[in-house]
Design an enzyme around this catalytic site. Structure first.
Site, mmCIF file in Angstrom:
data_model
loop_
_atom_site.group_PDB
_atom_site.id
_atom_site.type_symbol
_atom_site.label_atom_id
_atom_site.label_comp_id
_atom_site.label_asym_id
_atom_site.label_seq_id
_atom_site.Cartn_x
_atom_site.Cartn_y
_atom_site.Cartn_z
ATOM 1 N N ASN A 30 7.760 44.174 55.005
ATOM 2 C CA ASN A 30 8.798 43.634 55.882
ATOM 3 C C ASN A 30 9.815 44.678 56.321
ATOM 4 O O ASN A 30 10.416 44.552 57.378
ATOM 5 C CB ASN A 30 9.513 42.458 55.196
ATOM 6 C CG ASN A 30 9.890 42.747 53.771
ATOM 7 O OD1 ASN A 30 9.055 43.188 52.980
ATOM 8 N ND2 ASN A 30 11.135 42.525 53.416
ATOM 9 N N CYS A 76 17.496 39.637 53.223
ATOM 10 C CA CYS A 76 18.064 39.180 51.949
ATOM 11 C C CYS A 76 18.930 40.269 51.324
ATOM 12 O O CYS A 76 19.860 39.985 50.588
ATOM 13 C CB CYS A 76 16.990 38.829 50.933
ATOM 14 S SG CYS A 76 15.468 38.272 51.624
HETATM 15 N N1 PLP Z 1 7.494 37.828 51.847
HETATM 16 C C1 PLP Z 1 7.858 38.638 52.843
HETATM 17 C C2 PLP Z 1 7.059 39.875 53.119
HETATM 18 C C3 PLP Z 1 8.978 38.343 53.611
HETATM 19 O O1 PLP Z 1 9.344 39.158 54.606
HETATM 20 C C4 PLP Z 1 9.701 37.162 53.321
HETATM 21 C C5 PLP Z 1 10.935 36.828 54.081
HETATM 22 O O2 PLP Z 1 11.897 37.550 54.086
HETATM 23 C C6 PLP Z 1 9.280 36.335 52.282
HETATM 24 C C7 PLP Z 1 8.166 36.697 51.564
HETATM 25 C C8 PLP Z 1 10.005 35.054 51.957
HETATM 26 O O3 PLP Z 1 9.716 34.102 52.949
HETATM 27 P P1 PLP Z 1 10.518 32.700 53.102
HETATM 28 O O4 PLP Z 1 11.784 33.042 53.801
HETATM 29 O O5 PLP Z 1 9.610 31.852 53.936
HETATM 30 O O6 PLP Z 1 10.686 32.142 51.740
#
Ligand code: PLP
Length: 521
Positions: free
Chosen positions: A159, A334
């Site tokens: 991400n 986050c």
């Molecule tokens: N995994 C990845 C790679 C992400 O980018 C995110 C979101 O920031 C998540 C998991 C968590 O997703 P969600 O916001 O749907 O709980």
């Protein structure tokens, strides 16, 4: 116009997804568990969305359940694996002792492993798989540990950097091992073919809000035969795999997006995404000579650019971009509030200056050429603004001595209070502490004296002579730098120093906006 280039944090909801959600809220509003006509219509929407998901993911078999998002999918997978291990251990069978996750995984993965490991009292070792400077997993390390691994978690694409994992390489290392494999597919969906079944992936969570559906909806794929324990028990929805009445608006919206992914009208093909990236790379290079990319472009998603500019900390760049109306971020959404150097870039072993200066620009697979054109023009304008008014001292300004010990005094003034002062004929002294290049790109919506924070020490002396009853309100983008300035002036003995709560981002006051602060003038 706002240029939103933070698609890896979240995306806007596509018109076709909004329409699908609206239709189930207004018309097909039945409970899909009901057996009457309204329920059956809702059930058809649910089944249609699931069928589209199976086609897009290459998952004709196995479980495919709707969740609230990827975090929930990750919890369900971790619980499922660890509960199966505990059952085997309790039955006296030998179990593997390690849970492995990529060092650059989203926090939800290691935190879920640690959480369920503790809740179930398993006491397994939770270890990070190191990554190289290219952000890819160290397959030799994995090979050396796989015999002891009960679970291996490796995201499909990162991400923060967009780095694409070598899933085929990992699959080859895992071949013949008993380890269960979770692949976080959140950032890959819509950009890469995941071939879940073919690669023998056991668990794959997805999130709607990274793909133009609303927040609060996601998917979890579980390979047929892989252990499964529901996270929530109750009314038997989702065939008893996830209790709770379904989020039909979210499911309908996600279903519409998945169907659009099967066509060519909404989502751009790879070649177009690569050409968008090429143009953004050229614009960035012109705007910021010396800029470096923090991950190799050839093994990264075309939609993510993570870069650093020598001498410019992320905070400076983010303020500059925000003033130009370009929304980017310093890393994961986050982690944004923590404003710490990125764990992901640190795990890649990048030099400190690069991790402290990193900016992530991410666009979505449905973003059109017009947005990229506008983004390139604005990026060039940012470069020009910076050359015209260079940064005075690249480090963020700090007060000469800490103003107070213990908890920091609240210096917020609510926007509504400021409005009252302005309307009441006793306007306060307004001071814009944003840097000159930000003020040039985006003049403040309030007539204010300019005193960039980087030169605040000189300006403070001038305000010491103000009458004690004179109110001073500092302004900046988000309110943080203004609060620093207000505290510095209070420390010099002027009590009526405030910062506009929420910053210029929330000015003028939006009708119906909740009051963000209780401080009064
Ligand atoms: N995994 C990845 C790679 C992400 O980018 C995110 C979101 O920031 C998540 C998991 C968590 O997703 P969600 O916001 O749907 O709980």
């Amino acid at each position: 116009m706002e240029i939103y280039l933070d698609a890896n944090a979240t995306t806007p909801v596509l018109a076709l997804a909004r329409a699908a959600a609206q239709a189930v809220m207004a018309d097909t509003y039945g409970n899909p568990s009901s057996v009457h006509g309204s329920g059956l219509k809702a059930r058809a929407v649910l089944d249609g969305a699931r069928a589209a998901a199976r086609r897009v993911l290459g998952a004709p078999s196995g479980r495919l359940l709707f969740t609230s998002g990827a975090t929930e999918g990750i919890q369900t997978a971790a619980l499922s694996v660890l509960r199966a291990l505990r059952d085997r251990r309790d039955a006296g069978q030998p179990i593997a002792t390690q849970l492995l996750y990529g060092a650059t995984e989203h926090k939800a993965v290691p935190e879920a492993l640690k959480h369920w490991n503790a809740v179930l009292g398993l006491g397994l070792e939770v270890l990070a798989i190191p990554v190289g400077q290219d952000g890819r997993h160290d397959l030799d390390w994995l090979r050396a540990h796989v015999a002891d691994a009960a679970m291996v978690c490796t995201m499909a694409a990162n991400n923060e950097t967009g780095v694409i994992s070598d899933l085929d390489g990992i699959a080859a290392v895992l071949a013949g091992s008993e380890a269960l494999w979770l692949v976080d597919g959140v950032q890959a969906l819509g950009k890469l073919q995941l071939r879940l079944l073919e690669r023998r992936i056991d668990y794959a969570p997805f999130s709607g809000h990274k793909l133009y559906a609303p927040k609060g909806i996601g998917l979890l794929y579980v390979r047929e035969g892989a252990p499964f324990t529901p996270l929530a028990a109750g009314g038997g929805q989702e065939d008893g795999q996830r209790a709770g009445t379904e989020n039909m608006a979210g499911i309908a919206a996600l279903g519409a997006v998945l169907q659009a992914l099967e066509g060519t009208e909404v989502f751009a093909p790879l070649a177009r995404l690569l050409s968008h990236r090429e143009r953004l790379v050229a614009a960035l290079g012109e705007a910021f000579p010396g800029l470096v990319f923090n991950a190799p472009l050839e093994t990264s998603l075309p939609t993510t650019l993570n870069f650093s500019v020598p001498g410019l900390p992320s905070k400076v760049l983010l303020n500059l971009f925000d003033a130009a109306g370009i929304r980017v971020s310093g890393g994961s959404a986050c982690g944004a509030a923590r404003a710490q150097p990125s764990d992901v870039l640190q795990a890649m072993g990048l030099p400190a200056w690069q991790t402290e200066s990193a900016v992530r620009l991410s666009f979505g697979a449905a973003d059109g050429t017009a947005l990229i054109d506008a983004a390139c023009a604005r990026l060039r304008a940012c470069g020009e603004a910076l050359r015209a008014a260079p940064v005075a001292g690249a480090r963020a300004w700090q007060p000469a001595a800490p103003a107070e010990t213990g908890e920091e005094a609240c210096v917020d003034m609510a926007a509504a209070t400021l409005q009252q002062l302005l309307d009441g004929g006793q306007p306060p002294l307004l001071v814009d502490v944003r840097e000159a290049y930000e003020q040039a790109l985006q003049p403040a919506a309030l007539a204010a004296q300019a005193a960039p924070l980087s030169g605040l020490d000189d300006a403070l002396a001038g305000w010491r002579a103000l009458p004690a009853e004179r109110t001073v309100v500092f302004l900046c983008r988000s309110g943080q730098r203004a609060a620093q300035a207000a505290r510095a002036l209070r420390a010099q003995g002027h009590a009526r120093a405030f910062s506009l709560a929420g910053g210029l981002a929330l000015w003028p006051v939006q009708a119906g906006a909740p009051v963000a602060s209780t401080a009064t003038a």
